[in-house]
Design a protein around this motif. Structure first.
Motif, PDB file in Angstrom:
ATOM      1  N   THR A  93      31.236  17.650  50.835  1.00 50.75           N
ATOM      2  CA  THR A  93      32.067  17.696  49.841  1.00 50.75           C
ATOM      3  C   THR A  93      31.554  18.997  49.301  1.00 50.75           C
ATOM      4  N   PRO A  94      32.848  20.136  49.565  1.00 51.78           N
ATOM      5  CA  PRO A  94      31.994  21.604  48.346  1.00 51.78           C
ATOM      6  C   PRO A  94      31.660  21.852  47.549  1.00 51.78           C
ATOM      7  N   GLY A  95      30.849  22.547  47.290  1.00 48.09           N
ATOM      8  CA  GLY A  95      29.891  22.523  46.045  1.00 48.09           C
ATOM      9  C   GLY A  95      30.587  23.408  44.729  1.00 48.09           C
ATOM     10  N   ARG A  96      29.911  23.670  44.218  1.00 45.56           N
ATOM     11  CA  ARG A  96      30.542  23.901  42.664  1.00 45.56           C
ATOM     12  C   ARG A  96      30.437  25.292  42.865  1.00 45.56           C
ATOM     13  N   ALA A  97      29.521  25.993  43.727  1.00 43.71           N
ATOM     14  CA  ALA A  97      29.541  27.382  44.104  1.00 43.71           C
ATOM     15  C   ALA A  97      30.816  28.163  44.991  1.00 43.71           C
ATOM     16  N   LEU A  98      31.237  27.482  45.324  1.00 42.63           N
ATOM     17  CA  LEU A  98      32.708  27.487  46.554  1.00 42.63           C
ATOM     18  C   LEU A  98      33.757  27.202  45.340  1.00 42.63           C
ATOM     19  N   HIS A  99      33.436  25.972  44.817  1.00 39.23           N
ATOM     20  CA  HIS A  99      34.495  25.796  43.632  1.00 39.23           C
ATOM     21  C   HIS A  99      34.815  27.005  42.179  1.00 39.23           C
ATOM     22  N   ALA A 100      33.339  27.389  42.084  1.00 35.23           N
ATOM     23  CA  ALA A 100      34.016  28.580  40.941  1.00 35.23           C
ATOM     24  C   ALA A 100      34.356  29.659  41.551  1.00 35.23           C
ATOM     25  N   LEU A 101      34.238  30.359  43.201  1.00 33.27           N
ATOM     26  CA  LEU A 101      34.844  31.255  43.593  1.00 33.27           C
ATOM     27  C   LEU A 101      36.189  30.664  44.078  1.00 33.27           C
ATOM     28  N   ALA A 102      36.392  29.958  44.406  1.00 34.63           N
ATOM     29  CA  ALA A 102      37.935  29.485  44.195  1.00 34.63           C
ATOM     30  C   ALA A 102      38.589  29.777  43.130  1.00 34.63           C
ATOM     31  N   GLY A 103      38.092  29.030  41.980  1.00 28.72           N
ATOM     32  CA  GLY A 103      38.748  29.900  40.047  1.00 28.72           C
ATOM     33  C   GLY A 103      38.678  31.150  40.472  1.00 28.72           C
ATOM     34  N   ALA A 104      37.801  31.951  40.502  1.00 30.41           N
ATOM     35  CA  ALA A 104      37.090  33.567  40.189  1.00 30.41           C
ATOM     36  C   ALA A 104      38.987  34.142  40.966  1.00 30.41           C
ATOM     37  N   ALA A 105      38.488  33.478  42.457  1.00 28.66           N
ATOM     38  CA  ALA A 105      40.096  34.132  43.232  1.00 28.66           C
ATOM     39  C   ALA A 105      41.529  34.142  42.456  1.00 28.66           C
ATOM     40  N   GLY A 106      41.510  32.537  41.910  1.00 33.93           N
ATOM     41  CA  GLY A 106      43.043  33.218  41.300  1.00 33.93           C
ATOM     42  C   GLY A 106      43.152  32.380  40.654  1.00 33.93           C
ATOM     43  N   ILE A 107      42.116  33.491  39.941  1.00 34.61           N
ATOM     44  CA  ILE A 107      42.517  34.292  38.640  1.00 34.61           C
ATOM     45  C   ILE A 107      42.395  35.826  38.802  1.00 34.61           C
ATOM     46  N   VAL A 108      42.478  36.346  40.003  1.00 32.92           N
ATOM     47  CA  VAL A 108      42.325  37.743  40.791  1.00 32.92           C
ATOM     48  C   VAL A 108      43.314  37.462  41.214  1.00 32.92           C
ATOM     49  N   VAL A 109      43.873  37.055  41.853  1.00 35.22           N
ATOM     50  CA  VAL A 109      45.086  37.396  42.104  1.00 35.22           C
ATOM     51  C   VAL A 109      45.759  37.100  40.940  1.00 35.22           C
ATOM     52  N   LEU A 110      46.918  35.697  40.314  1.00 34.97           N
ATOM     53  CA  LEU A 110      47.617  35.584  39.183  1.00 34.97           C
ATOM     54  C   LEU A 110      47.206  37.390  38.481  1.00 34.97           C
ATOM     55  N   THR A 111      46.235  37.825  37.355  1.00 36.89           N
ATOM     56  CA  THR A 111      45.685  39.236  37.366  1.00 36.89           C
ATOM     57  C   THR A 111      46.692  40.575  38.148  1.00 36.89           C
ATOM     58  N   VAL A 112      46.593  40.538  39.275  1.00 32.89           N
ATOM     59  CA  VAL A 112      46.929  41.475  40.272  1.00 32.89           C
ATOM     60  C   VAL A 112      48.329  41.287  40.479  1.00 32.89           C
ATOM     61  N   THR A 113      49.118  40.382  40.545  1.00 34.81           N
ATOM     62  CA  THR A 113      50.367  40.106  40.912  1.00 34.81           C
ATOM     63  C   THR A 113      50.832  40.205  39.492  1.00 34.81           C
ATOM     64  N   VAL A 114      50.273  40.337  38.459  1.00 34.22           N
ATOM     65  CA  VAL A 114      50.885  40.566  37.084  1.00 34.22           C
ATOM     66  C   VAL A 114      51.236  42.105  37.140  1.00 34.22           C
ATOM     67  N   ALA A 115      50.121  42.659  37.444  1.00 27.84           N
ATOM     68  CA  ALA A 115      49.359  44.304  37.218  1.00 27.84           C
ATOM     69  C   ALA A 115      51.064  44.529  38.296  1.00 27.84           C
ATOM     70  N   VAL A 116      50.380  44.013  39.321  1.00 27.26           N
ATOM     71  CA  VAL A 116      51.018  44.802  40.437  1.00 27.26           C
ATOM     72  C   VAL A 116      53.505  44.938  39.645  1.00 27.26           C
ATOM     73  N   GLY A 117      53.060  43.304  39.244  1.00 24.15           N
ATOM     74  CA  GLY A 117      55.101  43.335  38.891  1.00 24.15           C
ATOM     75  C   GLY A 117      55.479  44.570  37.694  1.00 24.15           C
ATOM     76  N   VAL A 118      54.431  44.920  37.112  1.00 19.37           N
ATOM     77  CA  VAL A 118      54.174  45.323  35.896  1.00 19.37           C
ATOM     78  C   VAL A 118      54.489  46.958  36.591  1.00 19.37           C
ATOM     79  N   VAL A 119      53.506  47.736  37.283  1.00 18.08           N
ATOM     80  CA  VAL A 119      53.474  49.215  37.587  1.00 18.08           C
ATOM     81  C   VAL A 119      54.119  49.208  38.579  1.00 18.08           C
ATOM     82  N   GLU A 120      54.405  48.644  39.592  1.00 17.40           N
ATOM     83  CA  GLU A 120      54.859  48.062  41.107  1.00 17.40           C
ATOM     84  C   GLU A 120      56.447  49.156  40.765  1.00 17.40           C
ATOM     85  N   ASP A 121      56.880  50.303  41.448  1.00 16.81           N
ATOM     86  CA  ASP A 121      58.468  50.422  41.125  1.00 16.81           C
ATOM     87  C   ASP A 121      59.385  49.893  42.278  1.00 16.81           C
TER      88      ASP A 121
END
Length: 470
Positions: A93-121
């Motif tokens: 079973t994946p440990g808590r560290a891997l779970h936390a890392l996956a959650g952080a990765a999801g937040i980063v992907v959402l943030t980058v997606t929103v930022a790129v969608g706003v500033v990219e022409d």
């Protein structure tokens, strides 16, 4: 007096339901001007007509499902059926560290997606935000929930953030059950189909931000467990798809199991659960149907008669969803009558509806894999070198000739697995073998109809949906 009181309560519930439907319809019409199916930007070069007569092709597909039901009916050994679905192998079973890392990765992907969608022409499939949402997430990640396992509770940025926010823990109205998730699923897919989200990155970002705000507010008011368990349509869809996958968490442990192995023992208890699964099957079908020639001809004729395009699309959308649900309820009623059981139609419908999940998954895979294969290289190029011009998608179009056959295979495999799941469910539900076989008549008939409709859509050449917004 008691009878009259019950009638008044039923009338009030019906009035509320009708009011809710009208409110949702008003939001759908008011929120969309002209129709712009995103499939026009993502799937235009991935669908070719089949070489055999359509009527023969459809009859063959429906016959395959019917014959598979007959073959499954010969498997009457309950111990064998149970052994197939009880097979498990524990995994680390994946440990808590891997779970936390996956959650952080999801937040980063959402943030980058929103930022790129706003500033990219860059527009359309040259924009990283569009590619992340439609190729990586809608095409790739969603498929992973039923092909591998549901990782949304770990990767989902909304869940990760909501768990760290304070909660008001307001009481959720039990009478609503899962019906808000049905309305939410219809609304999300309606926006996905009719708004130019694949062409306008800023509009896509606006939808993402709106969904994030609504989700976080709902989780704060009602608590994360209740909101993501009953209301949020994405979490509910991925959780159901996850029960189809070979990897799953059971009793706190990760297990390897046969695909769909836990579906026969799945009982849906929330009000609206049956409608949610049927709607999950319908919305993907509608997404493909609006890109066919007969739909294009029909909607042009309706609009030519003076009906606004958005009303024509919305009318077909709501009527289609109702017909899918009515067809399944009719199938459950037929199964109850043929089985001669004391179980109610609602109970029959709840127990057999998980068998529709393989159909929805098979069609989703057939419907979106082409986009992933065609636009995957573009996504990789843009992600690696965001400042360099991405390769032109038309240069990547043109899938191998065998891909059309692969799409059809996905649809048929999903339906064949659905037949087996329904068979195993019947033997888990009924003590008599004859009852078990007869109880499947209705759902098998519905599956054959769904199969022929799905195969027809996949086999139809792509036609750009009329009245595309510029």
């Amino acid at each position: 007096m008691a009878s009259e009181s019950r009638r008044r309560r039923r009338r009030r519930r019906r009035s509320r339901a009708v009011g809710a439907v009208l409110a949702v319809a008003w939001v759908l019409v008011a929120g969309v001007g002209r129709v712009a199916a995103h499939s026009g930007s993502l799937r235009g070069a991935t669908r070719d007509p089949i070489a055999v007569p359509t009527w023969l092709f459809l009859l063959t597909g429906g016959g395959v499902v019917g014959v598979s039901f007959l073959l499954a009916s010969f498997v009457t050994d309950r111990r064998l059926v149970a052994a197939v679905h009880d097979w498990r192998r524990p995994l680390p079973t994946p440990g808590r560290a891997l779970h936390a890392l996956a959650g952080a990765a999801g937040i980063v992907v959402l943030t980058v997606t929103v930022a790129v969608g706003v500033v990219e022409d860059a527009t359309g499939v040259r924009n990283l935000a569009v590619l992340v949402v439609w190729v990586a997430w809608w095409g790739g990640f969603v498929a992973s929930t039923y092909l591998v396992g549901n990782t949304w509770p770990a990767l989902g940025p909304f869940w990760t953030v909501a768990e760290r926010l304070p909660s008001l823990d307001r009481r959720y109205p039990d009478r609503l059950g899962a019906w808000p998730s049905v309305a939410g699923l219809l609304l999300l897919v309606w926006v996905e189909v009719t708004a130019p989200l694949a062409d306008d990155a800023r509009l896509l970002v606006a939808v993402l931000v709106a969904y994030t705000v609504v989700t976080l507010l709902g989780a704060v008011v009602f608590g994360t467990d209740r909101w993501f368990g009953s209301v949020d349509p994405l979490s509910r869809a991925f959780r159901l798809y996850g029960r189809l996958a070979p990897l799953g968490i059971e009793d706190g442990r990760l297990h390897l199991r046969l695909p769909g192995g836990v579906l026969p023992e799945t009982t849906l208890d929330e009000r609206g659960d049956v409608a949610f699964v049927v709607t999950l099957l319908f919305v993907t079908t509608y997404d493909g149907f609006v890109a066919t020639g007969p739909w294009a001809a029909g909607v042009r004729a309706v609009v030519g008669a003076g009906v606004p395009p958005v009303v024509a699309y919305l009318g077909a959308y709501l009527v289609g969803a109702a017909l899918f649900y009515l067809a399944y309820r009719t199938a459950a009623r037929l199964g109850r009558r043929r089985a001669e059981t004391y179980l109610s139609v609602t109970e029959i419908a709840r127990r057999f509806v998980p068998s529709l999940l393989p159909i929805a998954a098979g069609y989703h895979l057939a419907h979106n894999l082409g986009s992933v294969l065609v636009l995957g290289p573009t996504l990789a190029a843009v992600a690696v070198s965001p400042l360099s011009p991405p390769p032109s998608p038309p240069q990547l179009a043109g899938l191998p000739a065998w891909f059309g056959g692969l799409e059809l295979a996905f649809v048929l495999l999903g339906h064949l697995l659905a037949v087996w799941v329904a068979h195993a469910t019947a033997y888990d539900l009924f003590p008599s073998r004859l009852q078990a076989v007869r109880s499947q008549y209705g759902v098998t008939a519905a599956m054959i109809c769904y199969t022929m409709l799905s195969l027809w859509i996949v086999a139809e050449p792509y036609v750009a949906p009329p009245f595309i917004a510029s």
